[in-house]
Design a protein around this motif. Structure first.
Motif, PDB file in Angstrom:
ATOM      1  N   GLN A 113      35.298 -40.236  -4.373  1.00 13.95           N
ATOM      2  CA  GLN A 113      34.739 -41.542  -4.019  1.00 13.95           C
ATOM      3  C   GLN A 113      35.068 -41.929  -2.585  1.00 13.95           C
ATOM      4  OE1 GLN A 113      36.567 -43.539  -7.331  1.00 13.95           O
ATOM      5  NE2 GLN A 113      34.661 -43.588  -8.528  1.00 13.95           N
ATOM      6  N   VAL A 114      36.271 -41.581  -2.136  1.00 13.64           N
ATOM      7  CA  VAL A 114      36.631 -41.830  -0.741  1.00 13.64           C
ATOM      8  C   VAL A 114      35.720 -41.033   0.191  1.00 13.64           C
ATOM      9  CG1 VAL A 114      38.408 -41.419   1.010  1.00 13.64           C
ATOM     10  CG2 VAL A 114      39.016 -42.520  -1.140  1.00 13.64           C
ATOM     11  N   ALA A 115      35.458 -39.767  -0.149  1.00 12.13           N
ATOM     12  CA  ALA A 115      34.578 -38.935   0.671  1.00 12.13           C
ATOM     13  C   ALA A 115      33.180 -39.546   0.747  1.00 12.13           C
ATOM     14  CB  ALA A 115      34.503 -37.523   0.099  1.00 12.13           C
ATOM     15  N   LEU A 116      32.683 -40.073  -0.372  1.00 12.92           N
ATOM     16  CA  LEU A 116      31.369 -40.712  -0.375  1.00 12.92           C
ATOM     17  C   LEU A 116      31.400 -42.014   0.423  1.00 12.92           C
ATOM     18  CD1 LEU A 116      30.364 -39.888  -4.026  1.00 12.92           C
ATOM     19  CD2 LEU A 116      28.940 -39.434  -2.016  1.00 12.92           C
ATOM     20  N   GLY A 117      32.482 -42.772   0.309  1.00 13.28           N
ATOM     21  CA  GLY A 117      32.606 -43.988   1.101  1.00 13.28           C
ATOM     22  C   GLY A 117      32.543 -43.679   2.592  1.00 13.28           C
ATOM     23  N   ARG A 118      33.247 -42.627   3.006  1.00 14.02           N
ATOM     24  CA  ARG A 118      33.221 -42.236   4.418  1.00 14.02           C
ATOM     25  C   ARG A 118      31.813 -41.816   4.840  1.00 14.02           C
ATOM     26  NH1 ARG A 118      39.117 -39.392   4.785  1.00 14.02           N
ATOM     27  NH2 ARG A 118      39.865 -40.529   6.600  1.00 14.02           N
ATOM     28  N   ALA A 119      31.119 -41.101   3.958  1.00 18.02           N
ATOM     29  CA  ALA A 119      29.765 -40.648   4.281  1.00 18.02           C
ATOM     30  C   ALA A 119      28.823 -41.840   4.456  1.00 18.02           C
ATOM     31  CB  ALA A 119      29.247 -39.725   3.179  1.00 18.02           C
ATOM     32  N   TYR A 120      28.933 -42.820   3.571  1.00 20.43           N
ATOM     33  CA  TYR A 120      28.099 -44.021   3.713  1.00 20.43           C
ATOM     34  C   TYR A 120      28.463 -44.791   4.975  1.00 20.43           C
ATOM     35  CZ  TYR A 120      25.678 -43.790  -0.783  1.00 20.43           C
ATOM     36  OH  TYR A 120      24.848 -43.425  -1.821  1.00 20.43           O
ATOM     37  N   ASP A 147      25.921 -47.619   6.288  1.00 19.55           N
ATOM     38  CA  ASP A 147      25.720 -48.416   5.071  1.00 19.55           C
ATOM     39  C   ASP A 147      27.081 -48.942   4.617  1.00 19.55           C
ATOM     40  OD1 ASP A 147      25.142 -49.475   2.590  1.00 19.55           O
ATOM     41  OD2 ASP A 147      23.988 -47.747   1.881  1.00 19.55           O
ATOM     42  N   THR A 148      27.517 -50.038   5.234  1.00 20.45           N
ATOM     43  CA  THR A 148      28.857 -50.562   4.956  1.00 20.45           C
ATOM     44  C   THR A 148      28.984 -51.108   3.539  1.00 20.45           C
ATOM     45  OG1 THR A 148      28.189 -52.663   5.957  1.00 20.45           O
ATOM     46  CG2 THR A 148      29.335 -51.089   7.371  1.00 20.45           C
ATOM     47  N   LYS A 149      27.885 -51.623   2.992  1.00 20.97           N
ATOM     48  CA  LYS A 149      27.918 -52.176   1.632  1.00 20.97           C
ATOM     49  C   LYS A 149      28.241 -51.074   0.618  1.00 20.97           C
ATOM     50  CE  LYS A 149      25.122 -54.851  -1.667  1.00 20.97           C
ATOM     51  NZ  LYS A 149      24.992 -53.846  -2.747  1.00 20.97           N
ATOM     52  N   SER A 150      27.520 -49.945   0.705  1.00 17.69           N
ATOM     53  CA  SER A 150      27.779 -48.836  -0.220  1.00 17.69           C
ATOM     54  C   SER A 150      29.155 -48.229   0.024  1.00 17.69           C
ATOM     55  CB  SER A 150      26.700 -47.759  -0.078  1.00 17.69           C
ATOM     56  OG  SER A 150      25.434 -48.259  -0.471  1.00 17.69           O
ATOM     57  N   ALA A 151      29.561 -48.155   1.289  1.00 18.25           N
ATOM     58  CA  ALA A 151      30.890 -47.618   1.598  1.00 18.25           C
ATOM     59  C   ALA A 151      31.962 -48.456   0.913  1.00 18.25           C
ATOM     60  CB  ALA A 151      31.108 -47.610   3.109  1.00 18.25           C
ATOM     61  N   LYS A 152      31.856 -49.766   1.026  1.00 16.98           N
ATOM     62  CA  LYS A 152      32.848 -50.649   0.400  1.00 16.98           C
ATOM     63  C   LYS A 152      32.860 -50.473  -1.114  1.00 16.98           C
ATOM     64  CE  LYS A 152      34.364 -55.462   0.045  1.00 16.98           C
ATOM     65  NZ  LYS A 152      34.562 -55.376  -1.410  1.00 16.98           N
ATOM     66  N   GLU A 153      31.683 -50.336  -1.728  1.00 17.97           N
ATOM     67  CA  GLU A 153      31.611 -50.148  -3.178  1.00 17.97           C
ATOM     68  C   GLU A 153      32.393 -48.909  -3.606  1.00 17.97           C
ATOM     69  OE1 GLU A 153      27.470 -50.029  -4.102  1.00 17.97           O
ATOM     70  OE2 GLU A 153      27.189 -52.200  -3.857  1.00 17.97           O
ATOM     71  N   PHE A 154      32.239 -47.822  -2.866  1.00 14.85           N
ATOM     72  CA  PHE A 154      32.948 -46.591  -3.234  1.00 14.85           C
ATOM     73  C   PHE A 154      34.442 -46.700  -2.933  1.00 14.85           C
ATOM     74  CE2 PHE A 154      28.790 -44.714  -3.746  1.00 14.85           C
ATOM     75  CZ  PHE A 154      29.011 -43.811  -4.775  1.00 14.85           C
ATOM     76  N   TYR A 155      34.797 -47.366  -1.847  1.00 12.79           N
ATOM     77  CA  TYR A 155      36.221 -47.571  -1.570  1.00 12.79           C
ATOM     78  C   TYR A 155      36.855 -48.429  -2.665  1.00 12.79           C
ATOM     79  CZ  TYR A 155      35.391 -45.788   3.178  1.00 12.79           C
ATOM     80  OH  TYR A 155      35.065 -45.010   4.259  1.00 12.79           O
ATOM     81  N   ASP A 156      36.143 -49.455  -3.109  1.00 13.03           N
ATOM     82  CA  ASP A 156      36.661 -50.317  -4.185  1.00 13.03           C
ATOM     83  C   ASP A 156      36.866 -49.518  -5.470  1.00 13.03           C
ATOM     84  OD1 ASP A 156      36.578 -52.444  -2.458  1.00 13.03           O
ATOM     85  OD2 ASP A 156      34.766 -53.359  -3.304  1.00 13.03           O
ATOM     86  N   GLN A 157      35.895 -48.657  -5.807  1.00  7.69           N
ATOM     87  CA  GLN A 157      36.021 -47.831  -7.008  1.00  7.69           C
ATOM     88  C   GLN A 157      37.211 -46.874  -6.881  1.00  7.69           C
ATOM     89  OE1 GLN A 157      32.263 -45.843  -7.693  1.00  7.69           O
ATOM     90  NE2 GLN A 157      31.110 -47.747  -7.451  1.00  7.69           N
ATOM     91  N   ALA A 158      37.369 -46.309  -5.686  1.00  6.57           N
ATOM     92  CA  ALA A 158      38.481 -45.380  -5.458  1.00  6.57           C
ATOM     93  C   ALA A 158      39.820 -46.089  -5.630  1.00  6.57           C
ATOM     94  CB  ALA A 158      38.380 -44.778  -4.060  1.00  6.57           C
ATOM     95  N   GLU A 159      39.945 -47.278  -5.069  1.00  5.01           N
ATOM     96  CA  GLU A 159      41.204 -48.010  -5.204  1.00  5.01           C
ATOM     97  C   GLU A 159      41.491 -48.330  -6.674  1.00  5.01           C
ATOM     98  OE1 GLU A 159      43.487 -52.103  -3.806  1.00  5.01           O
ATOM     99  OE2 GLU A 159      41.561 -51.592  -2.892  1.00  5.01           O
ATOM    100  N   LYS A 160      40.462 -48.730  -7.403  1.00  2.00           N
ATOM    101  CA  LYS A 160      40.638 -49.029  -8.834  1.00  2.00           C
ATOM    102  C   LYS A 160      41.147 -47.803  -9.583  1.00  2.00           C
ATOM    103  CE  LYS A 160      38.104 -50.604 -12.931  1.00  2.00           C
ATOM    104  NZ  LYS A 160      36.778 -51.010 -13.467  1.00  2.00           N
ATOM    105  N   ASN A 161      40.567 -46.644  -9.319  1.00  2.00           N
ATOM    106  CA  ASN A 161      40.985 -45.418 -10.000  1.00  2.00           C
ATOM    107  C   ASN A 161      42.403 -45.000  -9.601  1.00  2.00           C
ATOM    108  OD1 ASN A 161      38.861 -44.466 -11.812  1.00  2.00           O
ATOM    109  ND2 ASN A 161      37.583 -44.359  -9.976  1.00  2.00           N
ATOM    110  N   LEU A 162      42.741 -45.185  -8.336  1.00  4.74           N
ATOM    111  CA  LEU A 162      44.095 -44.843  -7.891  1.00  4.74           C
ATOM    112  C   LEU A 162      45.137 -45.755  -8.538  1.00  4.74           C
ATOM    113  CD1 LEU A 162      43.351 -44.146  -4.122  1.00  4.74           C
ATOM    114  CD2 LEU A 162      44.232 -42.488  -5.765  1.00  4.74           C
ATOM    115  N   ARG A 163      44.802 -47.019  -8.688  1.00  6.71           N
ATOM    116  CA  ARG A 163      45.742 -47.945  -9.341  1.00  6.71           C
ATOM    117  C   ARG A 163      45.891 -47.596 -10.829  1.00  6.71           C
ATOM    118  NH1 ARG A 163      47.604 -51.728  -6.068  1.00  6.71           N
ATOM    119  NH2 ARG A 163      46.409 -52.289  -4.195  1.00  6.71           N
ATOM    120  N   THR A 164      44.809 -47.152 -11.457  1.00  7.09           N
ATOM    121  CA  THR A 164      44.900 -46.700 -12.844  1.00  7.09           C
ATOM    122  C   THR A 164      45.805 -45.478 -12.949  1.00  7.09           C
ATOM    123  OG1 THR A 164      42.677 -47.531 -13.348  1.00  7.09           O
ATOM    124  CG2 THR A 164      43.574 -45.855 -14.823  1.00  7.09           C
ATOM    125  N   ALA A 165      45.632 -44.532 -12.011  1.00  7.84           N
ATOM    126  CA  ALA A 165      46.485 -43.339 -12.001  1.00  7.84           C
ATOM    127  C   ALA A 165      47.945 -43.720 -11.799  1.00  7.84           C
ATOM    128  CB  ALA A 165      46.024 -42.393 -10.890  1.00  7.84           C
TER     129      ALA A 165
END
Length: 382
Positions: A187-194, A199-217
């Motif tokens: 998800q971080v790689a996709l955020g960087r690609a966006y 496309d800052t909106k899509s980048a933020k969405e993927f960064y947010d998802q990545a942070e959520k998954n990392l906090r779950t881990a």
């Protein structure tokens, strides 16, 4: 300070009227003899050949193949990666696969990951995804799902890096046997690609998802010490998202809560993991503030030198000079010498070859000096 390197008469002539040929000759010579084989490869490693495989000749690739077979070589992993990248770039994909099959243990897994990335970069996704089935001898059946996951994750990240975002997303959605942190990595790689696409909106969405998954881990973690890289990964996502103040606060909190031997061992790697995204997102002052806050002085200077190297490599040579002036200890260190190498190359790319060679004169580590000369030559007309 190390002693000055010997200056030969031919080199004195070359410095007064530099040509690409004579600078290259100086780069690949030692005590009047030309460098070849392992010595030449070691210079190319210092010149970032792993980022620019086009620097390596067919003879270099063949030498890397041979050197990758001996675990006694200190740079065995680098030789393996050079060989894999070079073989795929030369469209010798089967030879690259056969080479990876000869590796053992962690070197093989690193080799499989690099082969997957190189094949995707060469627009051969199908072969990349079939690596686990084609490798001889086959991977250990107990690790087959892990091997397939590594291949898929690296393929997703490389697809994202080369701008094939839709393919990367589709492949990521197919993965079933991955952890939250592995999903976050993609998800971080996709955020960087966006972000690269604007496309800052899509980048933020993927960064947010990545942070959520990392906090779950992090919540699921039961291994002491394992929380440190995860916490740094979360802060890295904050940095990529542009959350400057939260980054600073999170690092301060982490320093206060985890100041033990485990933290100290992983601290510089973790801080680098955070500072590079800050530089990528042009949060330069914050990156410098964090580096200057490090103790002891050796750690601070190491991080500042790394920032200077990044600045020089990415088009800000004047900022790199300013950053190097902030070093507390003027003694030569590998990071400081590497930063000077990057600055010399940047100065040459700007058309000031004489200035670049003056900077090279400040580099006394033989391999780094040779790499700097090689990079200066690359910027000169053929």
């Amino acid at each position: 300070m190390s002693g000055a390197l010997p200056v030969h008469a031919d080199w004195a002539t070359c410095r007064s009227k530099p040509t690409r040929a004579c600078v290259l000759e100086e780069a690949f010579s030692s005590n009047g003899r030309p460098l070849a084989g392992k010595e030449r490869l070691d210079v190319l490693i210092q010149a970032s050949v792993l980022l620019h495989i086009e620097y390596a000749t067919a003879a270099d690739i063949a030498e890397a193949q041979q050197l990758s077979q001996s675990a006694q070589n200190a740079n065995v992993t680098s030789y393996a990666l050079i060989a894999i990248k070079g073989l795929v770039a030369a469209n010798q994909k089967q030879q690259a696969l056969d080479l990876v099959g000869t590796f053992g243990g962690s070197t093989q897994l690193i080799g499989i990951a690099e082969l997957a990335r190189s094949l995707v970069k060469a627009d051969d996704l199908d072969t990349a995804l079939a690596l686990a089935d084609r490798l001889q001898p086959p991977p250990d059946p107990k690790n087959i799902y892990g091997t397939r996951s590594v291949i898929a994750i690296e393929a997703v990240k490389e697809l994202a890096d080369v701008g094939k975002i839709e393919k990367a997303r589709a492949l990521m959605m197919e993965q079933r046997f991955i952890t939250e942190s592995q999903l976050a990595d993609m998800q971080v790689a996709l955020g960087r690609a966006y972000a690269k696409r604007g496309d800052t909106k899509s980048a933020k969405e993927f960064y947010d998802q990545a942070e959520k998954n990392l906090r779950t881990a992090l919540d699921k973690l039961r291994v002491r010490g394992g929380e440190i890289p995860l916490r740094f990964s979360i802060i890295k996502v904050m940095a990529l998202r542009g959350d400057g103040e939260p980054v600073k606060q999170a690092l301060q909190q982490m320093q206060a809560e985890t100041a033990d031997a485990q933290f100290e061992l992983q601290r510089l790697v973790g801080y680098t993991q955070v500072i590079v995204p800050l530089l990528e997102t042009k949060q330069f002052l914050l990156a410098l503030d964090i580096a200057k806050s490090l103790t002891p002085v050796t750690d601070k200077d190491m991080m500042l030198a790394s920032i200077a190297s990044w600045q020089a490599t990415n088009g800000w040579p004047d900022d790199a000079r300013t950053t190097l002036s902030l070093l507390t200890d003027p003694a030569e260190t590998p990071p400081q010498q590497t930063a000077l190498r990057s600055l010399a190359a940047a100065t040459a790319r700007a058309g000031d070859v004489a200035g670049a060679l003056q900077i090279v004169g400040q580099i006394h580590a033989p391999k780094i000096r040779a790499a700097a000369l090689f990079l200066v030559a690359q910027a000169m007309p053929k």
